[in-house]
Scaffold this active site. Structure first.
Site: not given
Ligand code: GLY
Length: 316
Positions: A185, A216, A236-237
């Site tokens: 990102t 997100d 991040g995740v």
């Molecule tokens: N932070 C980017 C995603 O998880 O899509």
């Protein structure tokens, strides 16, 4: 106890902070230098725009569109691919003074998802448009088409050949990071000379995600957020960030604690209690000129520039 690294500064406006994603960033010295130089140059250009009177929203859109075009980061031209080898990109943008947001999810067509997010914000009655609708909107407004990125396609095929396809990527994040992905990102937050904050975030998402998965980054309050007091862009995740609405959590905690550092650490503490470390990072800027860069991964490409620095601060 916080699992992350925190950097904090304070400065006069105008200010811009950018990030190129939290992740492993296991790169050689040449690559590190190239990325650092790129971010430094981008910060200088963005700061010049702010000094000339450009609004925060214009400058975060500019910065993120350059990060998208670079091919260095996981967004726009450099986007990661889903399990079928297709880029499905997410992005969001928000103006703090009026709390207006626009976002796109799963966009396959457009070269700069952040520009499309701005069109959603300004030219439609909606906040988030996804999939085919986003692609049609991009064509309707004459936005440029994303070119195929051969080097990203090669990384996808190499990873398939190495059979590192994880059954569930969250548990294999470190392996994926090492094999194919530098970071995750891109984003920018800015405070302009008028005192207005803005935030922008853009991503290709997570390598080998399922088709249709949305992270997100296009969710206001999760991957991006701005109000009168604070602007935030997360990385991040996505599943961890959106579960606790990370950026909005920081903004609300700041409202009640009146301390941006504590607000950030408390919000990340909640995320880390649920999901552990190696999960996320964020850049956060207050209307008072407080700057926070937080990440619980090994690294996060990041930097800022403001009136109190003679040259940009950049680190990975
Ligand atoms: N932070 C980017 C995603 O998880 O899509």
């Amino acid at each position: 106890m916080s699992l992350g690294h925190v950097e904090r500064f304070k400065s006069e406006r105008p200010i811009i902070i950018v990030h190129g994603g939290a992740g492993a960033w296991d790169v050689d010295e040449d690559t590190r230098r190239r990325i650092t130089d790129f971010i430094e140059k981008l910060l200088v250009e963005s700061y010049e725009l702010l000094m000339k009177g450009s609004e925060a929203v214009d400058v975060v859109e500019y910065a993120v569109s350059k990060l998208e075009d670079s091919g260095i980061f996981n967004a726009g031209y450099g986007s990661s691919l889903n399990i079928k080898g297709v880029a499905e990109m997410d992005a969001g943008i928000m103006i703090g003074s009026v709390m207006k947001a626009g976002a796109v999810a799963m966009s396959r067509y457009v070269k700069n998802p952040i520009k499309l997010a701005r069109i959603v914000m300004e030219k439609t009655d909606h906040v988030l448009i996804g999939g085919e609708g986003a692609d049609e909107l991009a064509k309707l407004f004459g936005l440029e088409k994303r070119e195929i990125n051969e080097s990203i396609n090669r990384r996808y095929k190499d990873a398939l050949n190495k059979k590192i396809l994880p059954p569930y990527y969250r548990k294999n994040l470190e392996i994926i990071d090492r094999v194919i992905s530098l970071g995750d990102t891109v984003g920018a937050v800015a405070l302009d000379i008028y005192g207005t904050l803005a935030s922008a975030t853009s991503t290709g998402g997570i390598w080998f995600k399922l088709p249709g998965r949305i992270g997100d980054s296009p969710i206001p309050g999760a991957g991006f957020y701005a109000d009168r007091n604070v602007a935030c862009s997360a990385t991040g995740v996505g599943e961890t960030i959106m579960t606790i609405s990370l950026c909005r959590s920081i903004a609300l905690s700041y409202r009640y604690l009146n301390d941006l550092y504590k607000a950030t650490v408390e919000s990340f503490r909640e995320l880390e209690e649920l999901f552990g470390g190696n999960t996320a990072g964020a850049i956060i800027l207050s209307s008072l000129g407080e700057i926070i860069m937080y990440y619980n991964t090994k690294g996060m490409a990041r930097g800022f520039i403001s009136s109190s620095l003679s040259k940009p601060y950049v680190n990975i």
